[in-house]
Design an enzyme around this catalytic site. Structure first.
Site, PDB file in Angstrom:
ATOM      1  NE  ARG A 141      -3.520  -0.415  -0.400  1.00 23.38           N
ATOM      2  CZ  ARG A 141      -4.243  -0.473  -1.523  1.00 23.38           C
ATOM      3  NH1 ARG A 141      -4.167  -1.526  -2.303  1.00 23.38           N
ATOM      4  NH2 ARG A 141      -5.003   0.531  -1.859  1.00 23.38           N
ATOM      5  CB  SER A 143      -0.705   4.903   2.178  1.00 29.64           C
ATOM      6  OG  SER A 143      -0.546   4.397   0.881  1.00 29.64           O
TER       7      SER A 143
END
Length: 708
Positions: free
Chosen positions: A92, A278
């Site tokens: 991610r 992220s």
């Protein structure tokens, strides 16, 4: 005691360096040459008192991606294909800065994937079976994903679980695909020039690795075609006469000179991007480092250390040698948004069987905003036998993002949100045509679009309130960014005051989507449990047209900004919800722009502006198919459809205006208004653009970046 004292001294000595590493950026490198360049960058940044940098070594891109996700490193620059891999679970990661290519006068954050051959060959793109191929690396964009995706119809690959690498190994007579498994697929490494363990290596230890390596593979005569990017041949052959010995293979099975790459390429690909976590990704620190590095050591600087340069015999260390600089990527952009729907489609095509690809193309995925819309969408999906399926998001902008990423196909939007969707590259499909007296369903589908009137409605009992005396009153809005409830009334207010301080003009408001802690959300009530106050979806009871009118009816606000049809649909027994049951139309009036008031029935001569119809939007490549499916669906479940009301009705809701407005007679054809500018009209587009001076949406900011 002495040992303890010495240990404390040792910790104190280490402390500042540990703290510096925590504050600074840890860059991940994949080879000794990259590590050496990183070390030089570190030294030069220290010399100019720039941000702190430390260098972390790993053996491959994947190991670096894993290290960043595990917080053992912070950043590295990746090819778009690897940006996709890094953006998936469990990593991610997201792109935080894009490499800029082109020239100073014409910068761009994309490049073109091309198929390059020698001019004296007779190959075309559909004649590559059995030839020798040169690739930048396994899973990289220009060198693998784009060409393999393009050639899929010729590969004889049935899709998973059959290995794609095996299909490619059997398609070409021999290849060099650095990073491939040479033991399992020896044909993919047969042309590579590395020796021993370095043959087919995933770094510059393999001479044919990367863009310049793949070109060298072609130039040396090892391969017949090289899959690279548009600038590769220019960077490696500055002499035009030498470049003229090469040509590009075009998708239409023609060939063009290497400088005509904009007309002859396999795909447009986002540029390499610096990736970070992220959450807790040190984005600001990374950007400060990149900004200082390009300022001090970028293009046009005269120092011995150059950020976008590699030593003789090396290429593209840390960053592309052809990069001009960096652009910060807006925080709303994740890996999928950065890559765009066309590129994502190529990737999905390489992960699915032919049957799955066909099924995905036949499905229409509708994006529902909030749980109530999702329930209605699921009912529709069941009755459509799976022709329509559903996904959901918390608000319309998140739905637009899902459509952009190919995770959804369509939704119906207010005109103000159509503006954002259009700026993001989506296009109108069909328009919601309002119910009218008489006329057949066919007439409705082909009827010219009229739109509705945006009005300011007040209680008749508030006799002293006019358009000119509304300052300091309490206001009810459909949602921030919506047409009748925000863009038109607040656009008029901005034109009058030239001030963006809307929360100071009204004493209190309910404008779903505004800052929950501001005056603009003070009147909002959330759901029955008091949660989701000021949410821009049906969880907020004062959301949308009916919600804004309810805000007025329940005496929360003094004026409601809605469509004329909203006021007409609820009083005198027309409204089915408890709050609307005892309403009388005569108890409400409209504020006219000339300072007078009129009965609601006179909205034609007392309205703020004409509001464009709500409309369905989608990606341009899906518009034609969406129109076909939706016209078929409304033939079954529309107002005159044989399965409405028995099975399901598109234009009826348990509450109000779910998926479509309840007063929609039909979804109508666009009558040539096939772009968002034509659909909304020049006056409305200008008004919204002016209002955007006061606030922008994170998605609009992201799309502005992505489309430049």
């Amino acid at each position: 005691m002495k040992l303890l004292f010495l240990a404390l001294l040792s910790l104190l000595a280490l402390g500042p360096s540990l703290a510096a590493r925590r504050r600074g950026v840890r860059w991940c490198t994949i080879s000794k040459p990259e590590a050496a360049k990183c070390s030089k960058l570190q030294q030069n940044l220290k010399r100019v008192r720039g941000p702190s940098l430390s260098c972390i070594s790993r053996k491959s891109y994947l190991e670096c991606i894993q290290a960043i996700a595990a917080k053992r490193a912070d950043a590295m620059s990746l090819d778009a294909g690897l940006v996709y891999e890094a953006g998936q679970d469990p990593y991610r990661l997201r792109p935080v800065a894009a490499e800029v290519y082109g020239t100073e006068g014409a910068p761009r954050t994309h490049y073109y994937a091309v198929a390059l051959v020698k001019k004296d060959s007779n190959l075309q793109l559909n004649q590559l079976q059995g030839v020798r191929s040169c690739h930048t690396g396994l899973n990289r964009s220009a060198g693998w994903k784009i060409p393999v995706g393009t050639l899929r119809p010729y590969l004889g690959w049935a899709g998973p679980p059959a290995p794609l690498q095996e299909a490619v190994a059997n398609f070409f007579s021999a290849s060099c695909v650095p990073c491939a498994d040479g033991n399992q697929y020896p044909n993919l490494c047969r042309l590579c020039a590395g020796t021993g363990a370095d043959k087919c290596a995933c770094s510059s230890k393999e001479p044919y690795f990367g863009y310049s390596g793949a070109f060298k593979c072609l130039k040396d005569g090892a391969g017949d075609v090289a899959f690279v990017k548009d600038s590769t041949v220019f960077e490696n052959l500055p002499n035009k006469a030498e470049r003229d010995q090469y040509e590009l293979l075009c998708p239409d099975n023609t060939r063009k000179p290497v400088d005509e790459f904009e007309q002859c390429h396999l795909a447009r690909v986002p540029s390499h991007a610096v990736v970070a976590r992220s959450v807790g990704g040190k984005e600001d620190s990374i950007w400060r480092l990149l900004s200082k590095a390009q300022e001090k050591f970028g293009k046009g600087t005269s120092g011995s250390f150059q950020l976008f340069s590699s030593p003789p015999g090396q290429k593209d260390l840390l960053f592309k040698d052809g990069a001009q600089g960096f652009l910060r990527i807006p925080s709303r952009v994740d890996a999928e948004l950065y890559l765009g729907p066309s590129y994502l489609t190529v990737i999905k095509n390489l992960k699915e069987s032919a049957a799955e690809v066909e099924a995905r193309g036949a499905r229409v995925v509708w994006c529902a905003v909030g749980p109530e819309e999702l329930r209605k969408c699921q009912q529709w999906s069941g009755q459509s036998n799976g022709t329509v399926t559903c996904t959901t998001a918390a608000d319309t902008e998140d739905c637009i993002a899902l459509v952009l990423k190919g995770e959804a196909d369509a939704m119906s939007l207010d005109g103000g949100v159509i503006y954002i969707a259009g700026k993001c590259g989506l296009a109108p499909v069909l328009a919601e045509s309002q119910r009218s007296e008489g006329g057949s369903n066919l007439d409705c589908v082909n009827r010219p679009l009229e739109g509705d009137r945006a009005v300011a409605v007040v209680r008749k009992s508030s006799a002293g309130l006019t358009w000119n005396s509304r300052r300091g009153t309490k206001s009810c809005h459909t949602a921030v960014g919506r047409t009748a409830g925000w863009n038109i009334p607040m656009g008029l207010l901005f034109n009058q005051t030239r001030s963006c301080n809307f929360d100071e003009f009204f004493s209190q408001s309910c404008a779903p989507g505004a800052d929950p802690n501001s005056n603009l959300c003070a009147l909002c009530v959330g759901n029955e449990q008091g949660q989701d106050k000021c949410a821009p979806n049906s969880n907020e009871r004062y959301f949308s047209y009916a919600g804004s009118f309810r805000c007025l009816v329940e005496n929360a606000g003094d004026v409601a900004f809605v469509k004329a049809s909203t006021v007409l649909e609820n009083p005198d027994g027309r409204g089915t919800e408890a709050w609307a049951k005892d309403l009388k139309l005569e108890d409400f009036e409209l504020l006219c722009l000339d300072g007078t008031r009129k009965p609601v029935s006179e909205f034609e001569t007392c309205h703020l502006a004409r509001a464009p119809s709500h409309g369905v939007v989608s990606r341009k490549d899906r518009v034609q198919y969406l129109e076909q499916v939706l016209l078929d669906q409304q033939g079954k479940f529309g107002r005159n459809g044989p399965l409405c009301p028995g099975k399901f009705c598109l234009f009826q809701s348990e509450t109000k205006n779910l998926l479509f407005n309840d007063n929609t007679e039909c979804l109508a054809k666009l009558q040539g208004k096939t772009t968002y500018e034509k659909y909304l009209g020049p006056e409305y587009v200008t008004a919204v653009a002016n209002l955007r001076q006061c606030s922008t949406s994170p998605l609009l900011e992201a799309c502005t970046f992505l489309r430049n």
